[in-house]
Motif scaffolding. Structure first.
Motif, PDB file in Angstrom:
ATOM      1  N   ALA A  45       0.830  -1.205   0.000  1.00  0.00           N
ATOM      2  CA  ALA A  45       0.000   0.000   0.000  1.00  0.00           C
ATOM      3  C   ALA A  45       0.865   1.257   0.000  1.00  0.00           C
ATOM      4  O   ALA A  45       0.558   2.239  -0.679  1.00  0.00           O
ATOM      5  CB  ALA A  45      -0.928  -0.007   1.208  1.00  0.00           C
ATOM      6  N   THR A  46       1.955   1.237   0.761  1.00  0.00           N
ATOM      7  CA  THR A  46       2.844   2.398   0.813  1.00  0.00           C
ATOM      8  C   THR A  46       3.526   2.616  -0.530  1.00  0.00           C
ATOM      9  O   THR A  46       3.631   3.745  -1.017  1.00  0.00           O
ATOM     10  CB  THR A  46       3.904   2.214   1.915  1.00  0.00           C
ATOM     11  OG1 THR A  46       3.241   2.085   3.173  1.00  0.00           O
ATOM     12  CG2 THR A  46       4.848   3.406   1.970  1.00  0.00           C
ATOM     13  N   ALA A 100       2.392   1.707  -3.479  1.00  0.00           N
ATOM     14  CA  ALA A 100       1.391   2.173  -4.442  1.00  0.00           C
ATOM     15  C   ALA A 100       1.059   3.646  -4.232  1.00  0.00           C
ATOM     16  O   ALA A 100       0.886   4.397  -5.205  1.00  0.00           O
ATOM     17  CB  ALA A 100       0.128   1.324  -4.328  1.00  0.00           C
ATOM     18  N   SER A 101       0.968   4.074  -2.972  1.00  0.00           N
ATOM     19  CA  SER A 101       0.580   5.457  -2.701  1.00  0.00           C
ATOM     20  C   SER A 101       1.711   6.444  -2.957  1.00  0.00           C
ATOM     21  O   SER A 101       1.481   7.652  -3.009  1.00  0.00           O
ATOM     22  CB  SER A 101       0.100   5.602  -1.254  1.00  0.00           C
ATOM     23  OG  SER A 101       1.183   5.498  -0.348  1.00  0.00           O
ATOM     24  N   THR A 102       2.924   5.931  -3.120  1.00  0.00           N
ATOM     25  CA  THR A 102       4.059   6.810  -3.409  1.00  0.00           C
ATOM     26  C   THR A 102       4.560   6.638  -4.846  1.00  0.00           C
ATOM     27  O   THR A 102       5.708   6.941  -5.150  1.00  0.00           O
ATOM     28  CB  THR A 102       5.204   6.566  -2.406  1.00  0.00           C
ATOM     29  OG1 THR A 102       5.542   5.168  -2.376  1.00  0.00           O
ATOM     30  CG2 THR A 102       4.799   6.995  -1.008  1.00  0.00           C
ATOM     31  N   PHE A 109       1.695  12.857  -5.077  1.00  0.00           N
ATOM     32  CA  PHE A 109       1.083  12.179  -3.935  1.00  0.00           C
ATOM     33  C   PHE A 109      -0.416  12.457  -3.900  1.00  0.00           C
ATOM     34  O   PHE A 109      -1.219  11.551  -3.643  1.00  0.00           O
ATOM     35  CB  PHE A 109       1.735  12.659  -2.633  1.00  0.00           C
ATOM     36  CG  PHE A 109       1.323  11.882  -1.412  1.00  0.00           C
ATOM     37  CD1 PHE A 109       1.962  10.721  -1.054  1.00  0.00           C
ATOM     38  CD2 PHE A 109       0.281  12.329  -0.614  1.00  0.00           C
ATOM     39  CE1 PHE A 109       1.583  10.006   0.071  1.00  0.00           C
ATOM     40  CE2 PHE A 109      -0.106  11.630   0.510  1.00  0.00           C
ATOM     41  CZ  PHE A 109       0.547  10.457   0.853  1.00  0.00           C
ATOM     42  N   SER A 113      -2.719  10.303  -5.955  1.00  0.00           N
ATOM     43  CA  SER A 113      -3.022   8.982  -5.397  1.00  0.00           C
ATOM     44  C   SER A 113      -3.937   9.076  -4.191  1.00  0.00           C
ATOM     45  O   SER A 113      -4.392   8.055  -3.682  1.00  0.00           O
ATOM     46  CB  SER A 113      -1.719   8.269  -4.969  1.00  0.00           C
ATOM     47  OG  SER A 113      -0.861   8.083  -6.064  1.00  0.00           O
ATOM     48  N   HIS A 114      -4.192  10.312  -3.716  1.00  0.00           N
ATOM     49  CA  HIS A 114      -5.014  10.512  -2.521  1.00  0.00           C
ATOM     50  C   HIS A 114      -6.046  11.619  -2.758  1.00  0.00           C
ATOM     51  O   HIS A 114      -6.131  12.574  -1.995  1.00  0.00           O
ATOM     52  CB  HIS A 114      -4.126  10.901  -1.323  1.00  0.00           C
ATOM     53  CG  HIS A 114      -3.079   9.898  -0.990  1.00  0.00           C
ATOM     54  ND1 HIS A 114      -1.940   9.717  -1.755  1.00  0.00           N
ATOM     55  CD2 HIS A 114      -2.995   9.000   0.025  1.00  0.00           C
ATOM     56  CE1 HIS A 114      -1.205   8.762  -1.215  1.00  0.00           C
ATOM     57  NE2 HIS A 114      -1.817   8.310  -0.152  1.00  0.00           N
ATOM     58  N   GLY A 129      -4.989  15.808  -0.906  1.00  0.00           N
ATOM     59  CA  GLY A 129      -5.449  15.776  -2.281  1.00  0.00           C
ATOM     60  C   GLY A 129      -6.335  16.967  -2.603  1.00  0.00           C
ATOM     61  O   GLY A 129      -6.212  17.590  -3.664  1.00  0.00           O
TER      62      GLY A 129
END
Length: 346
Positions: free
Chosen positions: A79-80, A82-84, A199, A202-203, A209
């Motif tokens: 998850a980390t 993918a989010s970065t 970033f 992705s958020h 975001g």
């Protein structure tokens, strides 16, 4: 039998709630885990750099796998990543041997996590991953294990002891593994020049975001929702426009639609106060241009909405005129403080 009866009796006793003992236990755990993290520092070496390089050059995705507590850590690492900005996902090693192995391709990089390095479910799929040709990064607590020996890169996440007093429950070891995963993700993030805007993409649902993606154009009132009156109209007519549009203000524009000024609730209150002092009851029939505020604060439609909020707070106002560009004279919209708050920017 007597020993078994004694053990049951001990387990039936209520747990100790001595505050000093509980605090001492918590501090001991944190101390052990702190030392485990400190021990990782010299292991961020050439092997760590090779692991990063494999993932940076990966044409596919990073597949992270692990069983039990290692599986929970693997999910978080995926998850980390993918989010970065490094596409990644988790594959359960038990399910992999029953069809989910088809989720892995030779273009992917596999990170396999096992404290012992001998987890049966991972070793079962290991020959297939090797035959496929997907590069393998192993994170284990046993450098001499089967998994470590089979990997292109091995990252040593061993710990001197678990925080569990029985040295059994995965505690310090899972913390160390999780931290090593964070180190990999952040090292690649920095190598790729990953930005706040990246970033935020992705958020999009998070606060960051919204702050980095929402534009003024996304929140402004435009077209028929834009309150506007001509300078020759009376104050009472301007109030009707303000009431219809519900923004607590109206733009005052000339025949070309260019902004001359703004009339707000605050201007109305001041006008009423002055009329009460002078005893003049005819102000509602006077021209709105006589009471408007000239040179209203402005912003362009492509600016971030958070910049509009900053300007409103700086000038202690609740609305901004929105223009197509810095040199435009005709407003294309109005952005209101309430819309920014509603969007979660406050």
């Amino acid at each position: 039998m007597p020993a078994r009866i004694r053990r049951t009796a001990l387990n039936d006793q209520p747990p100790s709630s001595d505050p000093a003992a509980l605090q001492a236990s918590g501090r001991r755990v944190l101390g052990i885990e702190r030392d485990a993290l400190a021990d990782l520092l010299p292991r961020v070496d050439e092997g760590f750099a090779r692991a990063c390089t494999l993932m940076l050059r990966c044409a596919g995705r990073v597949v992270v796998t692990g069983m039990g507590k290692s599986g929970h850590v693997a999910r978080k690492i995926a998850a980390t990543l993918a989010s970065t900005g490094r596409p990644a996902f988790f594959v359960h090693p038990g399910e992999a041997s029953h069809g989910d192995l088809g989720m892995i391709t030779r273009q992917d990089v596999v990170i396999a996590i096992s404290n012992s390095g001998e987890t049966a479910e991972i070793l079962t799929i290991l020959p297939l991953i090797k035959r496929m040709g997907a590069p393998l990064i192993a994170m284990t607590g046993k450098p001499g294990s089967t998994l470590a020996a089979s990997a292109e890169v091995h990252l040593d996440v061993s710990v001197a002891q678990e925080a569990c007093p029985l040295n059994l429950a995965p505690t310090a070891s899972t913390t160390a593994t999780l931290a090593m995963g964070d180190a990999l993700a952040v090292a690649m993030l920095e190598a790729r020049g990953f930005t706040e805007e990246d970033f935020a993409r992705s958020h999009p649902g998070g606060a960051l975001g919204r702050r980095l993606l929402l534009k003024v154009a996304d929140l402004m009132h435009s077209g028929e929702r834009l309150p506007a009156v001509g300078p020759q109209l009376s104050l009472s007519q301007a109030l009707l426009e303000m009431t219809r549009k519900g923004l607590g203000m109206t733009a005052v524009v000339d025949e070309r639609g260019e902004a001359l000024g703004v009339f707000t609730d605050g201007d109305l209150r001041r006008t009423i106060q002055n009329a009460a002092k002078s005893g003049d009851a005819t102000f509602l029939h006077a021209k709105v241009a006589d009471f408007m505020t000239r040179n209203p604060k402005r912003i362009t439609r492509e600016k971030l909405a958070v910049e509009a909020l900053r300007r409103m707070e700086e000038h202690k106002i609740t609305t901004l005129f929105v223009f197509e560009s810095e040199t435009s004279a005709a407003p294309v919209g109005i952005v209101h403080m309430h819309d920014l708050i509603k969007a979660g920017l406050s």
